[in-house]
Design an enzyme around this catalytic site. Structure first.
Site, PDB file in Angstrom:
ATOM      1  N   LYS A  39       1.916   2.263  -5.099  1.00  0.00           N
ATOM      2  CA  LYS A  39       2.585   1.796  -6.321  1.00  0.00           C
ATOM      3  C   LYS A  39       1.748   2.075  -7.567  1.00  0.00           C
ATOM      4  CE  LYS A  39       3.052  -2.389  -4.531  1.00  0.00           C
ATOM      5  NZ  LYS A  39       2.756  -2.161  -3.123  1.00  0.00           N
ATOM      6  N   ASP A  84       0.819  -1.220   0.000  1.00  0.00           N
ATOM      7  CA  ASP A  84       0.000   0.000   0.000  1.00  0.00           C
ATOM      8  C   ASP A  84       0.850   1.268   0.000  1.00  0.00           C
ATOM      9  OD1 ASP A  84      -2.297  -1.666   0.302  1.00  0.00           O
ATOM     10  OD2 ASP A  84      -1.815  -1.809   2.435  1.00  0.00           O
ATOM     11  N   GLY A 131      -4.151  -4.286  -4.389  1.00  0.00           N
ATOM     12  CA  GLY A 131      -5.146  -3.291  -4.771  1.00  0.00           C
ATOM     13  C   GLY A 131      -4.426  -2.049  -5.230  1.00  0.00           C
ATOM     14  N   HIS A 132      -4.580  -1.698  -6.480  1.00  0.00           N
ATOM     15  CA  HIS A 132      -3.926  -0.500  -6.990  1.00  0.00           C
ATOM     16  C   HIS A 132      -4.978   0.528  -7.381  1.00  0.00           C
ATOM     17  CE1 HIS A 132       0.005  -2.781  -8.144  1.00  0.00           C
ATOM     18  NE2 HIS A 132      -0.144  -2.588  -6.856  1.00  0.00           N
ATOM     19  N   GLN A 158       2.033  -5.986  -3.234  1.00  0.00           N
ATOM     20  CA  GLN A 158       2.362  -6.050  -1.801  1.00  0.00           C
ATOM     21  C   GLN A 158       3.661  -5.279  -1.521  1.00  0.00           C
ATOM     22  OE1 GLN A 158       1.443  -9.470  -3.218  1.00  0.00           O
ATOM     23  NE2 GLN A 158      -0.582  -8.653  -2.854  1.00  0.00           N
TER      24      GLN A 158
HETATM   25  P1  IMP Z   1      -2.765 -12.771   1.877  1.00  0.00           P
HETATM   26  O1  IMP Z   1      -1.819 -12.219   0.868  1.00  0.00           O
HETATM   27  O2  IMP Z   1      -4.204 -12.539   1.544  1.00  0.00           O
HETATM   28  O3  IMP Z   1      -2.474 -14.214   2.193  1.00  0.00           O
HETATM   29  O4  IMP Z   1      -2.545 -11.977   3.255  1.00  0.00           O
HETATM   30  C1  IMP Z   1      -1.336 -12.093   4.005  1.00  0.00           C
HETATM   31  C2  IMP Z   1      -0.936 -10.756   4.606  1.00  0.00           C
HETATM   32  O5  IMP Z   1      -0.534  -9.879   3.569  1.00  0.00           O
HETATM   33  C3  IMP Z   1      -2.062 -10.029   5.343  1.00  0.00           C
HETATM   34  O6  IMP Z   1      -1.504  -9.330   6.441  1.00  0.00           O
HETATM   35  C4  IMP Z   1      -2.579  -9.054   4.324  1.00  0.00           C
HETATM   36  O7  IMP Z   1      -3.206  -7.941   4.913  1.00  0.00           O
HETATM   37  C5  IMP Z   1      -1.284  -8.674   3.621  1.00  0.00           C
HETATM   38  N1  IMP Z   1      -1.493  -8.211   2.247  1.00  0.00           N
HETATM   39  C6  IMP Z   1      -1.769  -8.955   1.160  1.00  0.00           C
HETATM   40  N2  IMP Z   1      -1.866  -8.181   0.069  1.00  0.00           N
HETATM   41  C7  IMP Z   1      -1.623  -6.924   0.467  1.00  0.00           C
HETATM   42  C8  IMP Z   1      -1.531  -5.662  -0.223  1.00  0.00           C
HETATM   43  O8  IMP Z   1      -1.688  -5.550  -1.443  1.00  0.00           O
HETATM   44  N3  IMP Z   1      -1.244  -4.582   0.552  1.00  0.00           N
HETATM   45  C9  IMP Z   1      -1.022  -4.679   1.877  1.00  0.00           C
HETATM   46  N4  IMP Z   1      -1.088  -5.821   2.550  1.00  0.00           N
HETATM   47  C10 IMP Z   1      -1.372  -6.934   1.858  1.00  0.00           C
END
Ligand code: IMP
Length: 428
Positions: free
Chosen positions: A16, A13, A40-41, A223
């Site tokens: 990007k 977040d 999420g972009h 991420q």
């Molecule tokens: P998962 O990727 O859904 O398995 O989540 C694992 C961890 O990564 C959690 O703490 C999510 O909140 C975090 N996470 C996954 N995708 C994002 C992102 O795009 N931005 C911020 N945190 C993320």
């Protein structure tokens, strides 16, 4: 000729989407190489807001988009995203989007397993996005996953699916949860295959040819580095490698051209989900950052945890990613503070740390050592020239460069494309 790789240097977040969108204006091809629709972009331009999860952001600029094999793909979610963006007048077809044939699919069962896994973690909740990302990667590594190319042959698909479902049903039975129905999933997959197969391509061939033809390729990380499965705050991480080293494995690109790696860095720090976060502010300053920065997740709408800029983690992720430079985003969110703090080290039990150690217990309890700086207490919104920044804002940026040992190439002062200060050009 240079390729450019964009990665997040914190917990995701970092903003990007805007930087990728802005840079993709100069690229020929934009590539996603890891993660899935957990990302999420948000892209904002001329009053239009696009929220993308899976499609490479450059697609809104009419660029060729690639979803590489390092991604896990939820076909139903992709279909929805394509429909949503088509409603905005952006047409997606096999001319502007190709997807690696060897990509692993997220099936509806993976979302269910993601939920079940979270419940069984009890108080050690990761706070996943519940999009089925982790379970899909687990099946990939467990060598029972379903790939896009498996949709070509329904008879073989049926056997593969039975094998996969049988594996999970044993676990469901032990938890007294009703079984998955492999016939139902097979029918759903056959139905969606008509939509998905036209995009399938041996991406590795395409991308290596494009590279030798000197096409400009932009790799769009999702991420952040602290969510990397190997180098992040394990186990509070995502299930893919988010570092820049993943671009080759996640796309099939063999020989790299010169690659400029740009690390996107928020001017403060945020994180969603659980896990250690040394500079977190659980007070009114943290609340102000949440409000001013509109820190709510694009995918899950969860409130993000906020804190001061942590130069230790960014110094570390700059090395791990081989960063050429940083892009500082959301500088304007700090406009109203009289004092700003930057974490420059940690301490625990009289021991000092100049890096972020892996031990989860140490990560949880270490205390930041701060440097205080005067704020600039005036608006930087929309500034697009370095010279027009207030002196204290310049000092803040220079302190970040000094402490992270990484130069700043880009500064973003609002979500709008034009509100960007460019100090070094990533595409040469
Ligand atoms: P998962 O990727 O859904 O398995 O989540 C694992 C961890 O990564 C959690 O703490 C999510 O909140 C975090 N996470 C996954 N995708 C994002 C992102 O795009 N931005 C911020 N945190 C993320």
């Amino acid at each position: 000729m240079t390729n450019v790789t964009i990665v997040g240097t914190q917990w995701g977040d970092e903003g990007k989407g805007k930087i990728v969108d802005w840079l993709s204006g100069e690229a020929d091809i934009v590539v996603r190489f890891q993660g899935g629709n957990n990302a999420g972009h948000t892209i904002q331009n001329k009053g239009k807001v696009y929220k993308l999860s899976l499609l490479p952001s450059g697609i809104t600029r009419g660029k060729k988009a690639i979803i590489g094999n390092g991604v896990v793909l939820d076909p139903w979610s992709l279909k929805k995203e394509i429909e949503m963006i088509s409603n905005e007048g952006i047409i997606i077809n096999k001319e502007n989007l190709i997807i690696a044939e060897n990509i692993h699919l997220i099936l509806p069962i993976h979302k269910k397993i993601d939920e079940i896994n979270e419940i069984s973690r009890g108080s050690n909740l990761i706070g996943t996005t519940k999009k089925g990302i982790g379970p899909a990667y687990e099946d990939k590594v467990g060598r029972r996953g379903i790939r896009l190319c498996d949709l070509y042959n329904y008879k073989e698909l049926s056997k593969k699916l039975e094998n996969l479902i049988a594996y999970h049903n044993v676990i469901l039975k032990s938890k007294k949860i009703p079984n998955f129905d492999s016939n139902k999933i097979l029918n759903e997959l056959i139905e969606i295959s008509k939509f998905l197969i036209p995009f399938a391509s041996p991406v590795w061939k395409y991308i290596n040819k494009a590279s030798s033809d000197n096409k400009k390729i932009l790799f769009e990380g999702a991420q952040g580095s602290l969510l990397d499965i190997d180098f992040g705050t394990y186990p509070f991480v995502t299930s893919s490698n988010t570092l820049a080293g993943q671009i080759n494995i996640g796309s099939g690109l063999g020989k790299n051209q010169q690659n400029y790696v740009l690390g996107i860095t928020k001017a403060y720090t945020t994180r969603v989900g659980s896990g250690p976060f040394p500079t977190e502010l659980k007070d009114s300053i943290g609340e102000t950052l949440t409000e001013r920065g509109n820190e709510f997740g694009t995918v899950t709408n969860r409130k993000r945890r906020c804190g001061w800029f942590d130069s230790v983690i960014v110094k570390q992720t700059a090395i791990l990613n081989g960063l050429d430079a940083l892009a500082i985003t959301k500088l304007d969110v700090l406009d109203n503070f009289d004092i700003l703090k930057i974490c420059i080290g940690y301490e625990l039990n009289e021991e000092k740390y100049d890096y972020f150690p892996f031990d989860t217990e140490v990560q949880k309890h270490i205390k930041p050592i701060y440097l205080s700086l005067p704020g600039w207490e005036s608006s930087t919104v929309g500034i697009n020239k370095w010279d027009n920044l207030p002196l204290n804002a310049k000092n803040y940026i220079q302190k970040i460069e000094e402490q992270t040992n990484c130069k700043v190439a880009v500064i973003s002062t609002s979500p709008e494309r034009e509100h960007t200060i460019l100090l070094d050009k990533p595409f040469k």
